[in-house]
Design a protein around this motif. Structure first.
Motif, PDB file in Angstrom:
ATOM      1  N   GLY A   1       0.795  -1.217   0.000  1.00 33.19           N
ATOM      2  CA  GLY A   1       0.000   0.000   0.000  1.00 33.19           C
ATOM      3  C   GLY A   1       0.827   1.266   0.000  1.00 33.19           C
ATOM      4  O   GLY A   1       0.351   2.328  -0.421  1.00 33.19           O
ATOM      5  N   ASP A   2       2.080   1.174   0.465  1.00 33.59           N
ATOM      6  CA  ASP A   2       2.934   2.364   0.495  1.00 33.59           C
ATOM      7  C   ASP A   2       3.675   2.591  -0.806  1.00 33.59           C
ATOM      8  O   ASP A   2       4.321   3.621  -0.974  1.00 33.59           O
ATOM      9  CB  ASP A   2       3.939   2.264   1.654  1.00 33.59           C
ATOM     10  CG  ASP A   2       4.914   1.106   1.485  1.00 33.59           C
ATOM     11  OD1 ASP A   2       4.553   0.103   0.826  1.00 33.59           O
ATOM     12  OD2 ASP A   2       6.031   1.179   2.025  1.00 33.59           O
ATOM     13  N   ARG A   3       3.592   1.640  -1.750  1.00 28.08           N
ATOM     14  CA  ARG A   3       4.345   1.778  -2.993  1.00 28.08           C
ATOM     15  C   ARG A   3       3.480   1.759  -4.242  1.00 28.08           C
ATOM     16  O   ARG A   3       3.988   1.930  -5.345  1.00 28.08           O
ATOM     17  CB  ARG A   3       5.397   0.648  -3.104  1.00 28.08           C
ATOM     18  CG  ARG A   3       6.428   0.613  -2.012  1.00 28.08           C
ATOM     19  CD  ARG A   3       7.208   1.914  -1.884  1.00 28.08           C
ATOM     20  NE  ARG A   3       8.003   2.217  -3.053  1.00 28.08           N
ATOM     21  CZ  ARG A   3       8.010   3.391  -3.662  1.00 28.08           C
ATOM     22  NH1 ARG A   3       7.251   4.371  -3.233  1.00 28.08           N
ATOM     23  NH2 ARG A   3       8.769   3.598  -4.709  1.00 28.08           N
ATOM     24  N   PHE A   4       2.162   1.532  -4.091  1.00 28.13           N
ATOM     25  CA  PHE A   4       1.309   1.412  -5.265  1.00 28.13           C
ATOM     26  C   PHE A   4       0.057   2.260  -5.165  1.00 28.13           C
ATOM     27  O   PHE A   4      -0.511   2.451  -4.089  1.00 28.13           O
ATOM     28  CB  PHE A   4       0.871  -0.049  -5.470  1.00 28.13           C
ATOM     29  CG  PHE A   4       1.810  -0.845  -6.319  1.00 28.13           C
ATOM     30  CD1 PHE A   4       1.687  -0.874  -7.695  1.00 28.13           C
ATOM     31  CD2 PHE A   4       2.846  -1.545  -5.739  1.00 28.13           C
ATOM     32  CE1 PHE A   4       2.563  -1.593  -8.476  1.00 28.13           C
ATOM     33  CE2 PHE A   4       3.727  -2.279  -6.503  1.00 28.13           C
ATOM     34  CZ  PHE A   4       3.582  -2.300  -7.890  1.00 28.13           C
ATOM     35  N   SER A   5      -0.376   2.746  -6.307  1.00 27.41           N
ATOM     36  CA  SER A   5      -1.717   3.288  -6.485  1.00 27.41           C
ATOM     37  C   SER A   5      -2.258   2.688  -7.784  1.00 27.41           C
ATOM     38  O   SER A   5      -1.494   2.175  -8.605  1.00 27.41           O
ATOM     39  CB  SER A   5      -1.694   4.822  -6.581  1.00 27.41           C
ATOM     40  OG  SER A   5      -0.955   5.241  -7.714  1.00 27.41           O
ATOM     41  N   PHE A   6      -3.570   2.740  -7.961  1.00 25.43           N
ATOM     42  CA  PHE A   6      -4.188   2.122  -9.133  1.00 25.43           C
ATOM     43  C   PHE A   6      -4.962   3.154  -9.934  1.00 25.43           C
ATOM     44  O   PHE A   6      -5.560   4.084  -9.380  1.00 25.43           O
ATOM     45  CB  PHE A   6      -5.114   0.975  -8.712  1.00 25.43           C
ATOM     46  CG  PHE A   6      -4.370  -0.201  -8.172  1.00 25.43           C
ATOM     47  CD1 PHE A   6      -3.910  -1.197  -9.013  1.00 25.43           C
ATOM     48  CD2 PHE A   6      -4.092  -0.304  -6.823  1.00 25.43           C
ATOM     49  CE1 PHE A   6      -3.202  -2.262  -8.523  1.00 25.43           C
ATOM     50  CE2 PHE A   6      -3.379  -1.371  -6.323  1.00 25.43           C
ATOM     51  CZ  PHE A   6      -2.931  -2.358  -7.177  1.00 25.43           C
ATOM     52  N   THR A   7      -4.943   2.994 -11.242  1.00 24.95           N
ATOM     53  CA  THR A   7      -5.653   3.895 -12.140  1.00 24.95           C
ATOM     54  C   THR A   7      -6.613   3.098 -13.007  1.00 24.95           C
ATOM     55  O   THR A   7      -6.393   1.920 -13.285  1.00 24.95           O
ATOM     56  CB  THR A   7      -4.679   4.660 -13.052  1.00 24.95           C
ATOM     57  OG1 THR A   7      -3.944   3.715 -13.858  1.00 24.95           O
ATOM     58  CG2 THR A   7      -3.702   5.493 -12.237  1.00 24.95           C
ATOM     59  N   ALA A   8      -7.695   3.759 -13.438  1.00 27.10           N
ATOM     60  CA  ALA A   8      -8.674   3.105 -14.315  1.00 27.10           C
ATOM     61  C   ALA A   8      -9.315   4.165 -15.195  1.00 27.10           C
ATOM     62  O   ALA A   8      -9.462   5.334 -14.799  1.00 27.10           O
ATOM     63  CB  ALA A   8      -9.744   2.391 -13.502  1.00 27.10           C
TER      64      ALA A   8
END
Length: 254
Positions: A241-248
């Motif tokens: 959770g500290d290294r990723f974000s998600f896009t859509a």
């Protein structure tokens, strides 16, 4: 409502400060340290806890609490006995594209480290998700996800042996599974169902990824179908959770 002119539209409204103006002391220190981080490059060291406590005239425990939250948010990371700026998070698209493709688009070097490749008789619950028969042979491929040699996730892939009979002989475990299916077996992807939730890693998962058990993880469950609409794989992927974000990309449905 009155908003600061320089506030980023993705930031908390009014910097997260309640209308009554009273905020915990650690939060005020966290905001000050956040401004300090903005001036650092990735990997650059933060001053020590003692120095920060003297600078902001607070107790060291107040500084520790602020630093803990900034680490959990991915703005800082631990390096030995110190703390350094973590740099931007990796953005992973919510699409039928491999992890490899997503990381490469951001100029990072993707990789995977094999934990295990096992063959076993498919249990009933997994059979329903794979569209397989109970007891049918299936593969379980477990790998640690890497970005520039940093461990950032853990991936478990389930697929029937009938679809990929030579997985243990022809597949390179550090390469893209999707590229293998597409280029070596001629299997195209059609659609997928995904579910995302926030979890804490188990002790085993935390050890494999190299994170504290208390670090929040983003868990993605995926069931993919091939170009003919047949179920192909069931994937369980943990992302830090500290290294990723998600896009859509979203469209309007009638």
């Amino acid at each position: 409502m009155d908003y600061p002119n320089d506030q980023h539209p993705g930031a908390p409204v009014k910097a997260g400060i309640p209308e009554h103006g009273r905020i915990p002391k650690y939060y005020a220190v966290k905001a000050r340290i956040g401004e300090l981080i903005d001036g650092l490059s990735e990997g650059q060291s933060l001053p020590t806890e003692r120095d920060l406590a003297l600078r902001y005239e607070v107790a060291r425990e107040t500084v520790r609490q602020a630093l803990r939250e900034l680490v959990l948010e991915g703005r800082l990371r631990r390096a030995g006995r110190g703390t350094v700026a973590a740099g931007p998070k990796l953005e992973q698209p919510l699409a039928l594209a491999s992890y490899t493709e997503g990381v490469r688009r951001q100029g990072r070097r993707p990789g995977r480290a094999l934990i295990s490749l096992d063959r076993f008789a498919c249990p009933q619950a997994l059979a329903r998700e794979l569209g397989a028969e109970r007891g049918e042979p299936v593969w379980h491929l477990e790998r640690v996800l890497l970005a520039d040699e940093e461990r950032v996730g853990l991936e478990s892939t389930y697929v029937t042996v009938a679809r990929v009979p030579r997985l243990d002989r022809d597949f390179e475990p550090d390469s893209s599974f999707y590229a293998y299916l597409r280029e070596e077996l001629g299997i195209g992807f059609g659609a997928a169902e995904e579910r995302i939730e926030t979890v804490l890693a188990t002790p085993r998962e935390a050890l494999l990824i190299g994170t504290p058990p208390a670090l929040p993880m983003l868990l993605i469950h995926r069931i993919s179908r091939d170009a003919d609409g047949e179920r192909l794989e069931r994937v369980r992927t943990l992302f830090r959770g500290d290294r990723f974000s998600f896009t859509a990309q979203l469209g309007v449905q009638d």
